[in-house]
Design a protein around this motif. Structure first.
Motif, mmCIF file in Angstrom:
data_model
loop_
_atom_site.group_PDB
_atom_site.id
_atom_site.type_symbol
_atom_site.label_atom_id
_atom_site.label_comp_id
_atom_site.label_asym_id
_atom_site.label_seq_id
_atom_site.Cartn_x
_atom_site.Cartn_y
_atom_site.Cartn_z
ATOM 1 N N ARG A 78 -9.894 1.636 1.218
ATOM 2 C CA ARG A 78 -8.507 1.199 1.132
ATOM 3 C C ARG A 78 -7.645 1.944 2.153
ATOM 4 O O ARG A 78 -6.815 1.345 2.843
ATOM 5 N N PRO B 52 0.814 -1.233 0.000
ATOM 6 C CA PRO B 52 0.000 0.000 0.000
ATOM 7 C C PRO B 52 0.837 1.269 0.000
ATOM 8 O O PRO B 52 0.532 2.227 -0.726
ATOM 9 N N ALA C 273 -8.391 -5.498 -2.068
ATOM 10 C CA ALA C 273 -8.296 -4.458 -1.052
ATOM 11 C C ALA C 273 -7.343 -3.349 -1.459
ATOM 12 O O ALA C 273 -7.373 -2.271 -0.876
ATOM 13 N N GLN C 274 -6.497 -3.575 -2.464
ATOM 14 C CA GLN C 274 -5.482 -2.592 -2.831
ATOM 15 C C GLN C 274 -5.720 -1.931 -4.180
ATOM 16 O O GLN C 274 -5.111 -0.898 -4.461
#
Length: 329
Positions: free
Chosen positions: A264, A129, A159-160
């Motif tokens: 995120r 991230p 999720a990214q």
């Protein structure tokens, strides 16, 4: 110590060495990481992040390389974050910068970086991230995140990424794997690569059938398209780019893109906070308080949960900056 403002300025100018140094600070959990993130914060939010995932052998690297070529032809600056398996000996990436992307190595508008998972489950390095944030702030229009092909733990890419692309190939049992791994829940686009092989149409039909068995969609909801490609020959890549841009437009029109990015960021903040708490707990491993609490648990005076609550009460204010104490002066 690195000159963080100078590195950020150089990264914004497109200097790959500065970008590499910033990502190295991220990977090494440098004490300067807070300064780096503070400097990058106002510069982020412009890059379109696309995640590519799938089982080993489906052609993720080849597809990534083909997408780089297509977006570069459109004048876009492209960064690739290739997350590789970790060496059990050194902890470093086994594959290094992908051989299949070597054609882009001399292009100043392309930046390619391999990262090791270092044992992190989900196919992504723990630092991914923050690395994406560096690439975003460096002015790249598109960030392609290619994850480790480890099957069932690939779902973390959702999720990214702004858009998640799931790759499958005929003759690899990917239909069964898709259902088992739960990737039907995370794909925004599905690619049947190596579509010149026997069974490609059957794989696409099976995938379409399984997608139809999913949750009911309302009018206007996004239905993941299925794109057939032969990435090694560039076949179908334009269709994939078109599908990506359609999904991006759909998300922007309905506010979904902003919602995903907020979610995120929330996960990123939570991860940082949990990591800080874990480090505080590790600091207490030899603390007399921990030993006293453990003795009370053994003696039946406290339950493990009650002891954990006492421990958390002791460390949380310190981990979170002790707002209660500062408020009281």
């Amino acid at each position: 110590m690195q000159d963080v403002p100078a590195l950020v300025a150089q990264a914004r100018e497109g200097r790959p060495r500065a970008v590499a140094r910033l990502i190295s600070l991220v990977e090494g959990a440098s004490p300067q990481l807070r300064d780096v993130m503070a400097a990058l914060a106002p510069l982020t939010g412009n890059a379109y992040v696309v995640g590519l995932t799938g089982s080993p052998g489906v052609g993720k690297s080849t597809t990534t390389s083909a997408l780089v070529s297509a977006y570069r032809a459109a004048g876009k600056r492209v960064a690739v974050l290739a997350v590789d398996p970790s060496s059990p000996f050194s902890g470093g990436a086994l594959l290094g910068d992908r051989i299949r992307m070597s054609d882009h190595a001399s292009d100043p508008g392309v930046y390619i970086r391999s990262m090791a998972t270092r044992g992190h489950l989900g196919g992504l390095a723990w630092a991914a991230p923050q690395a994406i944030r560096v690439l975003d702030a460096a002015g790249f229009d598109l960030v392609l995140v290619e994850t480790v092909g480890v099957g069932q733990s690939e779902v973390e890419i959702a999720a990214q990424a702004d858009t998640s692309v799931v790759l499958l190939a005929p003759g690899m049992g990917d239909g069964i794997q898709a259902a088992k791994a739960g990737i039907l829940e995370i794909g925004d686009l599905y690619v049947v690569n190596k579509a010149d092989r026997d069974g490609a149409d059957a794989t696409a039909r099976e995938l379409n059938h399984m997608l139809g068995l999913g949750e009911a969609r309302s009018a206007g909801d996004w239905r993941p398209p299925i794109v057939k490609t032969v990435a090694a020959k560039g076949v179908g890549v334009d269709d994939l780019v078109d599908a990506l841009e359609k999904h991006r437009g759909w998300m922007e029109e309905r506010g979904v893109l902003a919602e995903r990015r907020v979610a995120r960021a929330a996960r990123e903040v939570e991860t940082i906070a949990v990591t800080a708490l874990r480090s505080r707990i590790a600091d207490l491993s030899g603390d007399a308080r921990t030993g006293a609490l453990a003795a009370q648990v053994v003696g039946g005076e406290l339950s493990p949960y009650a002891a954990a609550d006492v421990l958390l009460d002791a460390i949380a204010p310190r981990a979170l900056g002790a707002p209660e104490e500062s408020a009281g002066g």
